[in-house]
Design a protein around this motif. Structure first.
Motif, PDB file in Angstrom:
ATOM      1  N   GLU A   1      43.204  12.656 -14.553  1.00  0.00           N
ATOM      2  CA  GLU A   1      42.757  11.872 -13.403  1.00  0.00           C
ATOM      3  C   GLU A   1      43.604  10.600 -13.276  1.00  0.00           C
ATOM      4  OE1 GLU A   1      40.904  11.329 -10.003  1.00  0.00           O
ATOM      5  OE2 GLU A   1      40.465  13.050 -11.316  1.00  0.00           O
TER       6      GLU A   1
ATOM      7  N   LYS B   1      49.570   8.705  -6.795  1.00  0.00           N
ATOM      8  CA  LYS B   1      49.330   8.092  -5.490  1.00  0.00           C
ATOM      9  C   LYS B   1      50.047   6.750  -5.366  1.00  0.00           C
ATOM     10  CE  LYS B   1      44.752   8.723  -5.396  1.00  0.00           C
ATOM     11  NZ  LYS B   1      43.378   8.688  -4.861  1.00  0.00           N
TER      12      LYS B   1
ATOM     13  N   ARG C   1      38.697   4.285  -0.489  1.00  0.00           N
ATOM     14  CA  ARG C   1      38.274   5.685  -0.324  1.00  0.00           C
ATOM     15  C   ARG C   1      36.901   5.801   0.302  1.00  0.00           C
ATOM     16  NH1 ARG C   1      38.677   9.576  -5.238  1.00  0.00           N
ATOM     17  NH2 ARG C   1      37.874  10.870  -3.613  1.00  0.00           N
TER      18      ARG C   1
ATOM     19  N   ILE D   1      47.558  -0.044 -11.456  1.00  0.00           N
ATOM     20  CA  ILE D   1      46.800   0.820 -10.545  1.00  0.00           C
ATOM     21  C   ILE D   1      45.569   0.072 -10.097  1.00  0.00           C
ATOM     22  CG2 ILE D   1      45.498   2.973 -10.320  1.00  0.00           C
ATOM     23  CD1 ILE D   1      47.338   4.226 -12.350  1.00  0.00           C
TER      24      ILE D   1
ATOM     25  N   GLU E   1      45.959   9.366 -10.047  1.00  0.00           N
ATOM     26  CA  GLU E   1      45.965   8.040  -9.426  1.00  0.00           C
ATOM     27  C   GLU E   1      47.363   7.420  -9.508  1.00  0.00           C
ATOM     28  OE1 GLU E   1      43.465   6.735  -7.738  1.00  0.00           O
ATOM     29  OE2 GLU E   1      42.339   8.556  -8.108  1.00  0.00           O
TER      30      GLU E   1
ATOM     31  N   ASP F   1      42.877  14.708  -2.091  1.00  0.00           N
ATOM     32  CA  ASP F   1      42.550  13.625  -3.018  1.00  0.00           C
ATOM     33  C   ASP F   1      41.058  13.556  -3.307  1.00  0.00           C
ATOM     34  OD1 ASP F   1      45.188  12.875  -3.233  1.00  0.00           O
ATOM     35  OD2 ASP F   1      45.076  11.381  -1.629  1.00  0.00           O
TER      36      ASP F   1
ATOM     37  N   ARG G   1      39.776   1.934  -7.652  1.00  0.00           N
ATOM     38  CA  ARG G   1      39.297   2.484  -6.385  1.00  0.00           C
ATOM     39  C   ARG G   1      38.064   1.716  -5.924  1.00  0.00           C
ATOM     40  NH1 ARG G   1      38.618   8.702  -7.516  1.00  0.00           N
ATOM     41  NH2 ARG G   1      37.784   7.852  -9.433  1.00  0.00           N
TER      42      ARG G   1
END
Length: 925
Positions: free
Chosen positions: A43, A50, A151, A143, A47, A423, A146
């Motif tokens: 996972e 992306k 999202r 990163i 990410e 995604d 999220r």
């Protein structure tokens, strides 16, 4: 000196020995931790990828990709060490510890412990590597966590998966009513000259949906109709071959035996011969090559009888090359139709129960950002269905759609829309979707094949009270319900039989494959570089082009072969890719299997389907992890007795397996769930072994003799999970099947051969969906009892299955398809009022005493297809639209087709005035 040595050992060697013992003892726990860590690490890589996709600076992008390569390699090493442990653990579990006192066994035991210690050290190394690579990426390229802004909301309720697939049916199509009417008129009216009609438009507009809707509406106006999806690229000979096969299939005729070796000119002649003097319509879907018309024009004969060729394409130049072409430019949907489509996909059955005004503003923003493209709207609507229920959810979702989609909406933007749905998938479903990238564009893959490959890859996890196939089917239906995967065909009971992905989705997947190392696809026109690291390999080119591609073999776990030449490549492949889990040669021109096949000890899925191999090597017995073996080849295959050593084998599939090689040892293969077709030898010893296989779900037997029946029935009574049973009786034998088990899961039953009487237990099969009888020679069939079966959808009385004069149908409320073939004594058929009310397809073939259509057929309101093959002249005269006394009984059926035994007979009947020219337009020869 001795004391010094003892002291040294106690101070230095003993602690290391104790440490090693502890590491070996703790190995299962360490493996469990690495397995859990692998999912979260994958996972993290998703990410991180992306981050790369969002980077616009090329220099920084290259640095990110190098770091990503290191992350992927670390995840591959995690997977490898887990696989190594599983292999090692299985070997140890097979050893008998009581034998360790024996010297040879003791040596093997010590070797296995050393191997386990090596794995323990590898786990320590890989855990350190993963931590270092994760921290290194974070430090160089942070990163962002999220959030709701990136999202939408993470706490949206995920609704339980529902069997409400968004398949394209006529009542679900939005905004194509006008184009459908126009194209229908162009196809059925106008000039007599052969005419090409091109539907042109960008990806995602619905060209295929529109053309298929129109094609289905008009093909009854033509004597001959064929639909072909054109691959990119294509070989002209293969395209013509496909056309020939489809033409032959339509008239239930075998293609010429030498079709596979015909040259282009011969193929053109064959196609022209089958189209000669017929009004035909051919749909060529998804054409890319500008010179396509030049390649097929000669085959498309013009008899000035209103024939039509329908083409869909993204390229207007394709249409420009066609002569006498009518061009239809498909446009995007209107705002109103776009919103209607979005509502349908987002709310499903709740569409009409919503106060839509509250959603309109956000909805208009969403469809605008989708460019009013049906494909993008469907993908986003399916996403909204799962994540956004309230108007405020919609508003937030609309705000967070990428701003760049609002301008210059071209193919790249379609990919980005589709990427949003990708995604949103959990890790295992992302892998399942990416797997379609291993197949060629527009390839229709059988679901059984795909599901077994997913299982072998480890994409499917065990769940309580469900087997792996059931879990995998749910995963496939999840992708379908999200509109990411298209259904190509269904079984009669509504299950998905074959599927594919839209070409735009395929392009998006190929992009993901290129950037993630998931797969490398190699063909003569397209070589995807996957940053030097790839987990899977698709070979669609000759072995001469593969020298460079075989260097990076350490990480490859799966290979699919679509190449035209495989012999030289195969022996090198088996020696080089020793960690393979999936090896698929289906339809490849393979003639021999190298002996070193047994070196692939990790292999779980092995297919030689539709190849030319004649035997399997004895080394196949070393493939201890093999779960699926498909040897449904072009001819018979010799299977060695060593195959019974495969204790994990779940599917053993062949056109014919000799029981001689399995005698006295078949019962040890207790994991078998599917086995066909097993040919029983004379002594029938192997039938007793069948009773030990109580996990069987699909069993098909050949050459069953009368003296085998008692043993066979006893064995079947030990198979409570059986879902399909086929029994082929040896010619001349008459059997009496007396099965006492309820067989509550049995869905398909096929009995081929003489029966002493109709088995009374059949009518008690509550789950039975399909029933076929062939050569049964019964004089009495309890149709009344069969008519009360609650789930029967398909019924076939095949050649000589019934020797009575009358069939009287009562009940059968759910039956969808009925086939009656070669029943020489049958002279009358009666259908009670209210019977067969769900019947959609009826086939009547070669029943020489039947001179009139079934009485009561006029009441079958749902009957869509009536096929009449090789029937007597009196029967055909009675339904002649010009004066036939019984034509009124079938005039409500939309699709009625006739096939005579040969063209000469048919033309003689036409000349004699038996058929009118109107009726002849519906005749196939």
């Amino acid at each position: 000196m001795a004391e010094t040595a003892v002291s040294f050992a106690s101070q230095h060697l003993l602690p290391k020995f104790l440490e090693a013992v502890k590491m070996v003892r703790d190995l299962p726990k360490e493996v469990a931790e690495v397995t859990d860590e692998l999912e979260s690490f994958q996972e993290f890589i998703h990410e991180a990828n992306k981050v790369a996709e969002a980077e616009e600076d090329n220099s920084k992008l290259n640095r990110i990709r190098k770091r990503l390569m290191r992350l992927r390699e670390a995840s591959f090493r995690m997977e490898d060490v887990i696989d190594d442990y599983l292999i090692c653990d299985e070997k140890q579990s097979e050893e008998d510890p009581r034998c360790a006192a024996l010297l040879c066994e003791a040596v093997e035991f010590i070797k296995s412990q050393i191997h386990r210690l090596q794995i323990a050290y590898q786990i320590q190394d890989v855990k350190s590597l993963v931590r270092a690579e994760r921290d290194g990426f974070k430090n160089h390229f942070p990163i962002e966590p999220r959030s709701d802004s990136s999202r939408g909301k993470e706490n949206f309720t995920w609704h339980k998966f529902r069997m409400d697939p968004l398949f394209i049916k006529e009542h679900e199509v939005v905004g194509l009513e006008g184009p459908t009417q126009t194209l229908k008129k162009w196809l059925t009216e106008g000039r007599e000259e052969r005419t090409v009609i091109s539907i042109v438009g960008m990806a995602g507009l619905g060209k295929t949906t529109l053309s298929k809707q129109v094609f289905d509406k008009v093909h009854k106006h033509f004597e001959c109709h064929v639909l072909i999806t054109v691959s990119r690229p294509y070989a002209v000979e293969e395209l013509l071959r496909t056309m020939m096969n489809e033409l032959c299939k339509e008239i239930k005729e075998d293609p010429p035996r030498d079709i596979s070796t015909m040259n282009q000119l011969s193929l053109i002649k064959e196609v022209r011969n089958r189209l000669c003097n017929k009004r035909y319509v051919v749909l060529f879907d998804d054409v890319w090559n500008e010179t396509f018309w030049n390649d097929i024009e000669l085959a498309m004969i013009d008899d000035k009888n209103g024939s039509r060729i329908l083409i869909t394409t993204r390229e207007e130049k394709v249409a420009e090359f066609c002569k006498n072409c009518l061009l239809y430019r498909l446009q995007t949907l209107s705002k109103e139709k776009s919103l209607e489509l979005l509502y349908k996909k987002a709310f499903g059955y709740g569409f009409h129960g919503r106060c839509l005004e509250d959603y309109e503003e956000a909805g208009l923003g969403i469809v605008r950002k989708c460019g009013y493209l049906p494909l993008a709207i469907v993908a986003i609507g399916s996403l909204l269905y799962r994540k956004c229920k309230s108007p405020s959810d919609w508003a937030l979702f609309s705000q967070n759609l990428s701003l760049e989609l609002e301008s210059n909406f071209e193919l790249d933007s379609v990919k980005k829309i589709l990427s949003l749905s990708y995604d949103d998938l959990p890790q295992n479903l992302r892998s399942c979707l990416l797997y379609f990238g291993m197949y060629p564009e527009d390839y229709e893959v059988k679901c059984g094949r795909l599901i077994q490959q997913w299982i072998a890859e480890g994409f499917v996890k065990h769940e309580l009270e469900r087997n792996l196939e059931e879990v995998a089917e749910q995963q496939l239906m999840e992708l379908i319900s999200r509109s990411l995967v298209l259904v190509a065909s269904f079984t009669i009971d509504g299950k998905v039989k074959a599927c594919r992905v839209h070409d735009s989705m395929h392009e998006m997947i190929r992009g993901k494959i290129k950037n993630t190392g998931f797969c490398e696809y190699i063909d003569g026109h397209n070589h995807l570089d996957s940053s030097g690291i790839t987990r899977r390999l698709t070979v669609a080119t000759s072995s001469n082009d593969l020298s460079g591609s075989m260097e990076e073999s350490e990480h490859v776990r799966s290979i699919l072969i679509f190449a035209n030449e495989t012999e030289d490549f195969t022996s090198r492949l088996l020696g080089k890719y020793i960690r393979l889990k999936v090896l698929d040669f289906e339809s490849a021109p393979l003639y021999e299997v190298p002996e070193n096949l047994g070196s692939l000890i990790h292999l779980k899925y092995l297919s030689f389907r539709s190849t030319f191999i004649r035997s399997l090597p004895k080394s196949i017995g070393r493939l201890q992890n093999l779960e699926t073996l498909d040897v449904r080849t072009k001819g018979e295959v010799q299977v060695p007795k060593e195959i019974t050593k495969l204790r994990k084998l779940r599917h053993l599939l062949s056109r014919s397996i000799s029981s001689t090689s399995l005698k006295n040892s078949l019962g040890s293969m207790t994991s078998l769930e599917k086995m066909y077709k097993l040919a029983i030898d004379e002594d029938g010893v192997v039938i007793r072994e069948l009773g030990k296989l109580n996990q069987l779900r699909d069993l098909r037997l050949d050459d069953v003799r009368g003296d085998h029946v008692d043993t066979l029935c006893s064995s079947i009574n030990e198979m409570p999970l059986l879902e399909r049973l086929d029994i082929y009786v040896q010619y001349g034998a008459v059997i009496d099947l007396h099965i006492t088990l309820s067989l509550c899961k049995l869905r398909k039953l096929h009995l081929f051969g003489s029966l002493k009487e109709f088995p009374n237990w059949i009518s008690r099969l509550q789950s039975l969906v399909k029933l076929s009888l062939n050569q049964s020679r019964l004089t009495n069939i309890p149709l009344k009892s069969l008519g009360n079966m609650p789930n029967l959808l398909f019924l076939c009385f095949d050649a000589y299955s019934y020797e009575g004069e009358t069939l009287h149908f009562q009940g059968f409320q759910k039956l969808k398809e009925l086939r009656l073939k070669s029943l020489p004594q049958l002279s009358s058929i009666f259908i009670d009022s209210g019977a067969l009310q769900s019947l959609e397809k009826l086939l009547i073939m070669n029943i020489r005493q039947l001179k009139a259509v079934p009485s009561g057929i006029q009441h079958l309101e749902k009957l869509q297809v009536l096929e009449i093959f090789h029937m007597p002249i009196e029967f055909l005269q009675s339904i002649n639209p010009n004066g036939g006394e019984e034509h009124w009984m079938i005039q409500h059926v939309p699709h009625v087709s006739f096939v005579a035994k040969n063209s000469a007979m048919l033309f003689a009947e036409i000349a004699a005035g038996i058929f009118s020219s109107t009726l002849y337009r519906g005749v196939q020869t």
